[in-house]
Scaffold this motif. Structure first.
Motif, mmCIF file in Angstrom:
data_model
loop_
_atom_site.group_PDB
_atom_site.id
_atom_site.type_symbol
_atom_site.label_atom_id
_atom_site.label_comp_id
_atom_site.label_asym_id
_atom_site.label_seq_id
_atom_site.Cartn_x
_atom_site.Cartn_y
_atom_site.Cartn_z
ATOM 1 N N VAL A 1 -14.510 -3.655 -9.186
ATOM 2 C CA VAL A 1 -14.923 -4.487 -8.044
ATOM 3 C C VAL A 1 -13.697 -5.066 -7.350
ATOM 4 O O VAL A 1 -12.913 -5.803 -7.967
ATOM 5 N N PHE A 2 -13.521 -4.720 -6.097
ATOM 6 C CA PHE A 2 -12.419 -5.277 -5.303
ATOM 7 C C PHE A 2 -12.758 -6.681 -4.844
ATOM 8 O O PHE A 2 -13.913 -6.990 -4.566
ATOM 9 N N LYS A 3 -11.705 -7.517 -4.746
ATOM 10 C CA LYS A 3 -11.883 -8.876 -4.218
ATOM 11 C C LYS A 3 -11.100 -8.976 -2.913
ATOM 12 O O LYS A 3 -10.099 -8.262 -2.737
ATOM 13 N N ASP A 4 -11.521 -9.867 -2.052
ATOM 14 C CA ASP A 4 -10.882 -9.975 -0.729
ATOM 15 C C ASP A 4 -9.390 -10.286 -0.823
ATOM 16 O O ASP A 4 -8.614 -9.910 0.036
ATOM 17 N N GLU A 5 -8.972 -10.979 -1.884
ATOM 18 C CA GLU A 5 -7.560 -11.370 -1.964
ATOM 19 C C GLU A 5 -6.681 -10.304 -2.622
ATOM 20 O O GLU A 5 -5.477 -10.502 -2.799
ATOM 21 N N ASP A 6 -7.243 -9.149 -2.975
ATOM 22 C CA ASP A 6 -6.449 -8.067 -3.583
ATOM 23 C C ASP A 6 -5.524 -7.415 -2.558
ATOM 24 O O ASP A 6 -5.825 -7.376 -1.362
ATOM 25 N N VAL A 7 -4.406 -6.880 -3.077
ATOM 26 C CA VAL A 7 -3.510 -6.075 -2.241
ATOM 27 C C VAL A 7 -3.364 -4.718 -2.920
ATOM 28 O O VAL A 7 -2.989 -4.635 -4.090
ATOM 29 N N LEU A 8 -3.682 -3.670 -2.175
ATOM 30 C CA LEU A 8 -3.707 -2.312 -2.737
ATOM 31 C C LEU A 8 -2.699 -1.418 -2.010
ATOM 32 O O LEU A 8 -2.700 -1.326 -0.786
ATOM 33 N N ILE A 9 -1.831 -0.773 -2.812
ATOM 34 C CA ILE A 9 -0.873 0.189 -2.260
ATOM 35 C C ILE A 9 -1.402 1.580 -2.548
ATOM 36 O O ILE A 9 -1.674 1.915 -3.711
ATOM 37 N N LEU A 10 -1.526 2.376 -1.528
ATOM 38 C CA LEU A 10 -2.047 3.732 -1.691
ATOM 39 C C LEU A 10 -1.009 4.744 -1.237
ATOM 40 O O LEU A 10 -0.296 4.509 -0.264
#
Ligand SMILES: Nc1ncnc2c1ncn2[C@@H]1O[C@H](COP(=O)(O)OS(=O)(=O)O)[C@@H](OP(=O)(O)O)[C@H]1O
Length: 296
Positions: free
Chosen positions: A31-40
């Motif tokens: 489950v992703f949260k709004d405050e996550d930072v994701l590098i793809l």
């Protein structure tokens, strides 16, 4: 029997710390949260450089974090068992990294406001970087020659599949306010402006001396010397004891030193065909350098 990959939904994955059942679990339950930072990224696009920069932006240029915690712990790979276990119950803002193509990604991302950065790089340089990395690593199929790897790459028979499909999939998110595309080449060409662009996207403000420290501590040389970032700790396990080097050259256009004229022409043709309908500004390197080896 293993053929040097673990397969999931027709895509080759690394053989270490990964199973198809695990990937299904990630896909369905993370489950992703709004405050996550994701590098793809597609592998070898400059992912770790971006992790280092982000680590430094969030610590306001203070190198303590990058010098005391391994890079894979600061922004774990979501698809690995280690990454998923570490991330799933973590409180507060989370950094995470992934090479997974969009169609296999946990669906909860698309309902969240998590900030997503896709780092893109000239696939010719990705090909060369990948070749030199996989021949000294123990977690994906080892190519026997650059010629062989060139064939695998253009057929999409490499870890995480086809570069062309990966890019096409993820850039379909372009235009969303929580999605940023950044190229390795623009980072290389003007790191200061690219870091400022990242800060703006992340809503972070740095004082001039903090920005200078981010730039200094994330330079190729600084990362090469930082044992928390240069993967030297994994020598003898994931990487070949003597030859494995993660921080290889860190330049744009190195493919020109390895492709034959014929390979350069084949690649150009495939690149043009497969990206013809995509916005040209996504591929700045195509304009910044002669793409054909014969034009050097
Ligand atoms: N600071 C800095 N500056 C410039 N270039 C850098 C930097 N850090 C890593 N790199 C280069 O990025 C390449 C590795 O890419 P990834 O981090 O995406 O690799 S991986 O997919 O996570 O294995 C690999 O590229 P090549 O040198 O062309 O092989 C690294 O050298």
């Amino acid at each position: 029997m293993s053929d040097g990959y673990v397969w999931f939904e027709g895509i080759p994955f690394p053989v270490v710390d990964f199973t198809p059942e695990h990937m299904r679990e990630v896909q369905e339950n993370f489950v992703f949260k709004d405050e996550d930072v994701l590098i793809l990224s597609f592998p070898k696009s400059g992912t770790n450089w971006l992790i280092e920069i982000l680590s430094l932006i969030y610590s306001k240029g203070d190198p303590k974090w990058i010098q005391s915690v391994p890079i894979w712990e600061r922004s774990p790979w979501l698809e690995t068992m280690y990454g998923y276990k570490t991330l799933k119950d973590k409180e507060g803002p989370r950094f995470m990294t992934s090479h997974v193509p969009i169609h296999l990604f946990p669906k909860s991302l698309f309902k969240s406001k998590a900030k997503v950065i896709y780092i893109i790089r000239n696939p010719r340089d990705i090909l060369v970087s990948g070749y030199f990395f996989w021949i000294t690593s123990n977690f994906v199929k080892k190519p026997e020659s650059l010629e062989q790897y060139f064939e695998w790459f253009i057929q999409g028979k490499v870890v995480f599949g086809s570069w062309f499909d990966h890019v096409r999939g993820w850039i379909s998110m372009q235009g969303k306010e929580n999605f940023l595309i950044l190229s390795y080449e623009e980072l290389k060409r003007d790191t200061r402006s690219a870091v400022q662009k990242l800060c703006q996207f992340l809503g972070k403000k740095l004082e001039p001396e903090e920005l200078n420290s981010v730039l200094q501590n994330s330079s190729f040389q600084a990362m090469k010397e930082n044992k928390m970032s240069n993967y030297s700790m994994l020598r003898g396990w994931l990487l070949d004891q003597k030859n494995g080097s993660f921080m290889r050259k860190g330049i744009s256009g190195d493919w020109k030193n390895y492709f034959t004229v014929a390979q350069a022409e084949v690649f150009d043709k495939i690149f043009q065909e497969k990206t013809a309908d995509l916005p040209r500004e996504l591929f700045p390197w195509e304009e910044w350098s002669n793409t054909s080896r014969s034009q050097r």
